[in-house]
Scaffold this motif. Structure first.
Motif, PDB file in Angstrom:
ATOM      1  N   ARG A 148       4.225  32.495  36.521  1.00 35.35           N
ATOM      2  CA  ARG A 148       4.046  31.162  37.106  1.00 35.35           C
ATOM      3  C   ARG A 148       2.662  30.815  37.973  1.00 35.35           C
ATOM      4  O   ARG A 148       2.926  30.249  39.329  1.00 35.35           O
ATOM      5  CB  ARG A 148       5.583  30.794  37.836  1.00 35.35           C
ATOM      6  CG  ARG A 148       6.632  30.982  36.942  1.00 35.35           C
ATOM      7  CD  ARG A 148       7.633  30.511  37.527  1.00 35.35           C
ATOM      8  NE  ARG A 148       8.377  30.971  38.762  1.00 35.35           N
ATOM      9  CZ  ARG A 148       9.384  30.740  39.660  1.00 35.35           C
ATOM     10  NH1 ARG A 148      10.130  29.613  39.253  1.00 35.35           N
ATOM     11  NH2 ARG A 148       9.497  31.450  40.503  1.00 35.35           N
ATOM     12  N   GLY A 149       1.710  31.403  37.622  1.00 34.01           N
ATOM     13  CA  GLY A 149       0.531  31.090  38.333  1.00 34.01           C
ATOM     14  C   GLY A 149       0.258  32.274  39.407  1.00 34.01           C
ATOM     15  O   GLY A 149      -1.006  32.276  40.096  1.00 34.01           O
ATOM     16  N   ASP A 150       1.052  33.347  39.842  1.00 30.55           N
ATOM     17  CA  ASP A 150       0.932  34.057  40.807  1.00 30.55           C
ATOM     18  C   ASP A 150       0.188  35.489  40.429  1.00 30.55           C
ATOM     19  O   ASP A 150       0.409  36.440  40.914  1.00 30.55           O
ATOM     20  CB  ASP A 150       2.147  34.185  41.586  1.00 30.55           C
ATOM     21  CG  ASP A 150       2.631  33.044  41.933  1.00 30.55           C
ATOM     22  OD1 ASP A 150       1.696  32.356  42.510  1.00 30.55           O
ATOM     23  OD2 ASP A 150       4.113  32.897  42.224  1.00 30.55           O
ATOM     24  N   LEU A 151      -0.456  35.520  39.310  1.00 29.02           N
ATOM     25  CA  LEU A 151      -1.258  36.512  38.730  1.00 29.02           C
ATOM     26  C   LEU A 151      -2.731  36.023  38.510  1.00 29.02           C
ATOM     27  O   LEU A 151      -3.014  35.163  37.962  1.00 29.02           O
ATOM     28  CB  LEU A 151      -0.466  37.024  37.351  1.00 29.02           C
ATOM     29  CG  LEU A 151      -1.360  37.916  36.650  1.00 29.02           C
ATOM     30  CD1 LEU A 151      -1.238  39.318  37.334  1.00 29.02           C
ATOM     31  CD2 LEU A 151      -1.005  37.980  35.169  1.00 29.02           C
ATOM     32  N   ALA A 205       3.341  26.442  26.734  1.00 24.72           N
ATOM     33  CA  ALA A 205       3.909  25.798  28.001  1.00 24.72           C
ATOM     34  C   ALA A 205       2.741  25.542  28.777  1.00 24.72           C
ATOM     35  O   ALA A 205       3.049  24.639  29.669  1.00 24.72           O
ATOM     36  CB  ALA A 205       4.276  27.225  28.592  1.00 24.72           C
ATOM     37  N   ALA A 206       1.821  26.306  29.210  1.00 27.89           N
ATOM     38  CA  ALA A 206       0.696  25.760  29.898  1.00 27.89           C
ATOM     39  C   ALA A 206       0.346  24.332  29.330  1.00 27.89           C
ATOM     40  O   ALA A 206      -0.186  23.579  30.442  1.00 27.89           O
ATOM     41  CB  ALA A 206      -0.416  26.750  29.582  1.00 27.89           C
ATOM     42  N   ARG A 207      -0.169  24.146  28.272  1.00 22.07           N
ATOM     43  CA  ARG A 207      -0.392  22.877  28.056  1.00 22.07           C
ATOM     44  C   ARG A 207       0.447  21.602  27.991  1.00 22.07           C
ATOM     45  O   ARG A 207      -0.165  20.459  28.688  1.00 22.07           O
ATOM     46  CB  ARG A 207      -0.888  22.652  26.299  1.00 22.07           C
ATOM     47  CG  ARG A 207      -1.355  21.535  25.857  1.00 22.07           C
ATOM     48  CD  ARG A 207      -2.803  21.271  26.308  1.00 22.07           C
ATOM     49  NE  ARG A 207      -3.437  20.020  26.009  1.00 22.07           N
ATOM     50  CZ  ARG A 207      -3.175  18.913  26.473  1.00 22.07           C
ATOM     51  NH1 ARG A 207      -2.622  18.705  27.316  1.00 22.07           N
ATOM     52  NH2 ARG A 207      -3.904  17.881  26.014  1.00 22.07           N
ATOM     53  N   ASP A 239      -3.224  27.036  39.178  1.00 20.73           N
ATOM     54  CA  ASP A 239      -2.582  25.744  39.879  1.00 20.73           C
ATOM     55  C   ASP A 239      -1.608  25.189  39.022  1.00 20.73           C
ATOM     56  O   ASP A 239      -0.666  24.553  39.705  1.00 20.73           O
ATOM     57  CB  ASP A 239      -3.924  24.903  40.295  1.00 20.73           C
ATOM     58  CG  ASP A 239      -4.751  25.667  41.440  1.00 20.73           C
ATOM     59  OD1 ASP A 239      -4.405  26.298  42.105  1.00 20.73           O
ATOM     60  OD2 ASP A 239      -5.929  24.961  41.465  1.00 20.73           O
ATOM     61  N   VAL A 240      -2.124  24.852  37.832  1.00 22.75           N
ATOM     62  CA  VAL A 240      -1.049  24.023  37.118  1.00 22.75           C
ATOM     63  C   VAL A 240       0.068  24.732  36.791  1.00 22.75           C
ATOM     64  O   VAL A 240       1.120  24.385  36.863  1.00 22.75           O
ATOM     65  CB  VAL A 240      -1.679  23.837  35.689  1.00 22.75           C
ATOM     66  CG1 VAL A 240      -0.830  23.314  34.660  1.00 22.75           C
ATOM     67  CG2 VAL A 240      -2.979  22.940  35.846  1.00 22.75           C
ATOM     68  N   LEU A 241      -0.054  26.092  36.313  1.00 27.05           N
ATOM     69  CA  LEU A 241       1.385  26.876  36.421  1.00 27.05           C
ATOM     70  C   LEU A 241       2.193  27.174  37.364  1.00 27.05           C
ATOM     71  O   LEU A 241       3.266  27.424  37.311  1.00 27.05           O
ATOM     72  CB  LEU A 241       0.817  28.244  36.000  1.00 27.05           C
ATOM     73  CG  LEU A 241       0.047  28.370  34.570  1.00 27.05           C
ATOM     74  CD1 LEU A 241      -0.098  29.875  34.207  1.00 27.05           C
ATOM     75  CD2 LEU A 241       1.065  27.982  33.465  1.00 27.05           C
TER      76      LEU A 241
END
Length: 540
Positions: A257-260, A311-313, A335-337
């Motif tokens: 969820r964007g934390d990687l 999912a990202a799109r 940022d988006v995730l």
């Protein structure tokens, strides 16, 4: 009965992941299209050709035959000239068929993009992806772009574009194609560059740029047509590596969820691919089966990537709404995730409830086929329900084209192949090491920094070559990648045979010298000498 999906539902290409659509392509056609961007600082061209110039092979031939002062003696041998064009100078679609047509001249000179027939040369944004990867590589990328301009536009200053009148054209094919530029009335840059693209991997673009600069150190040692083949092979290879990185790292980023962070900023890349290659290239051997397992690990990841990219799109679509309603600016994929975090749950669920409702307007949930109905029952959120329906409808379509894109970049079943697949429905793919890609990588790895050309050649111990292939490109020959587990006794025997096959291939290519059985005296030696000082030599 399938759901009726809108264009918004189907949107899959996502510029925060890649700029390219996933389709099978000819890498030579990609290079032709890339040349326009190379000359126009990342933009394509709008070309207006001189009246009467036809984008057909006979039309181009007529241009030459009508200029006897430039091409003396051609007029008396029209059929020979036509055959020469067809076999050496142009790329033809549907060759040998009634509907054969000109795609473009071969990329022996930069200006051939002006005679590209776009209808038969679709490249699906891959030329843009290539340019932006190089542009993102900092100083190394700018050096590579400058070197490419100097090679493909030798009569222009690679930095300013001004005429230098110092052309290095030496072969008649290139001189003939160079003449094409005089048949154009106007060539203006189209402002379509993707200025905000930031590659997820920071290491891959720098490696691509460095390899281009290294390879072009040989430009005065090999025929121009051979250098173009080398470049086509190298560009496809690196695009394939980049795609392999993406199919592994994007699902990990979505899951986190964007934390990687997708890629380390040091020497070691966190999304480094691994490929165990069958050097001998013989099917149904123990080594071939190991190479199939290595390939299968990547193939199994493709459906996971397709869902993660969707999912990202779709989160990007949600981010676009937040930009309008809240003025929220989200620059990166991470940022988006982060919009999948709990703080956005209520608003996000409302957004995807509307998307889901529109999707089910014509077909209520209870009327869905059993498989889709079951997916909806298992999904916990509106976003997951929406994604499951989209992926169910579109996954097979995109999975097929991601397969084909990888095959294209790795030149499946060709002299440049990194992938082989026997004929037959469902035959397994495996990693191999084609003669041309091996030759290109050897030329690159036998160069060290320093010297008049920026690099100079030096021998490399055989064991160092295996280490370099593994560390630099993820190509495994003498050991199993970690994801294949520990090697059995039979695996070790297969790997020893793979090492022996590598030595045989190196001897065949003229790169190997062994003074004894001792590994310290087994060297890979350059075919061409690029000296530190003074004059460089041809084939060693």
């Amino acid at each position: 009965m399938s759901l009726t999906l809108t264009k918004t539902d189907k949107d899959f290409v996502y510029s925060k992941v890649t700029l390219m659509d996933f389709k099978p392509v000819s890498m030579e056609r990609v290079l032709v299209s890339f040349l326009a961007r190379l000359r126009n600082n990342g933009n394509t061209s709008t070309v207006i050709r001189r009246e009467g110039v036809e984008l057909t092979i006979p039309g181009l031939v007529e241009e030459y035959l009508n200029n006897p002062e430039l091409f003396e003696g051609f007029q008396e041998h029209k059929e020979v000239v036509l055959s020469w064009f067809e076999t050496h100078l142009v790329d033809i679609v549907n060759r040998g068929k009634k509907n054969a047509a000109l795609a473009s001249p071969r990329p022996l000179h930069g200006y051939v993009y002006r005679f590209r027939n776009a209808k038969y040369s679709k490249v699906y944004g891959i030329d843009r992806q290539l340019y932006e990867l190089l542009s993102s590589a900092g100083r190394e990328g700018q050096l590579a772009l400058s070197s490419l301009r100097a090679f493909f536009f030798p009569e222009e200053d690679p930095m300013t574009g001004a005429a230098t009148h110092q052309s290095s054209l030496v072969d008649v094919e290139t001189e003939t194609l160079q003449y094409l530029k005089d048949q154009v009335k106007r060539d203006t840059a189209s402002r379509d560059r993707e200025l905000n693209f930031k590659p997820l991997c920071h290491v891959a673009p720098k490696l691509l740029a460095e390899d281009i600069s290294r390879l072009l150190a040989y430009r005065n040692h090999v025929p121009r047509s051979v250098m173009v083949e080398y470049l086509v092979t190298l560009l496809g290879f690196h695009l394939g590596l980049y795609l392999l990185r993406m199919i592994h790292v994007v699902p990990r980023m979505v899951e986190a969820r964007g934390d990687l962070s997708p890629c380390g900023h040091g020497e070691r890349c966190h999304c480094h691919p691994s490929m165990l290659v069958d050097v001998a290239g013989l099917p149904k051997t123990s080594m071939a089966r190991l190479a199939q397992r290595s390939m299968q690990d990547h193939i199994d990841q493709i459906p996971v990537f397709v869902r993660a990219n969707f999912a990202a799109r779709k989160l990007e679509d949600y981010a676009a709404q937040l930009r309008k309603t809240r003025g929220l600016t989200l620059e990166s994929l991470s940022d988006v995730l982060r919009l999948s975090h709990e703080q956005f749950t209520a608003d996000r669920e409302g957004y995807f409830q509307n998307r889901l409702g529109r999707l089910l307007d014509d077909q209520p949930e209870d009327d869905l086929p059993p498989e889709q109905h079951r997916l909806l029952q298992l999904a916990n959120t509106n976003m997951d329900k929406y994604l499951e329906l989209i992926v169910f409808e579109r996954s097979d379509y995109h999975r097929k084209f991601v397969h084909q894109a990888i095959d294209s970049f790795f030149f499946k079943n060709s002299a440049s192949a990194l992938i082989a697949q026997p004929s037959g429905i469902g035959a397994p793919r495996r990693f191999v090491l084609g003669g041309r890609i091996l030759e290109v990588l050897l030329q690159i790895m036998l160069l060290k920094p320093g010297g008049q050309a920026g690099f100079h050649t030096a021998p490399l111990r055989f064991t160092e070559l295996l280490d370099e292939l593994r560390e630099r490109y993820g190509i495994f020959i003498d050991r199993l990648p970690e994801d294949l587990g520990d090697a059995s006794v039979s695996d070790h025997a297969a790997l020893r045979g793979n090492i022996d096959a590598m030595k045989v291939r190196l001897r065949e290519l003229g790169f190997y010298r062994d003074l004894s059985d001792a590994s310290a005296t087994q060297f890979v030696t350059p075919r061409y000498t690029v000296a530190k000082t003074g004059h460089s030599k041809g084939a060693a």
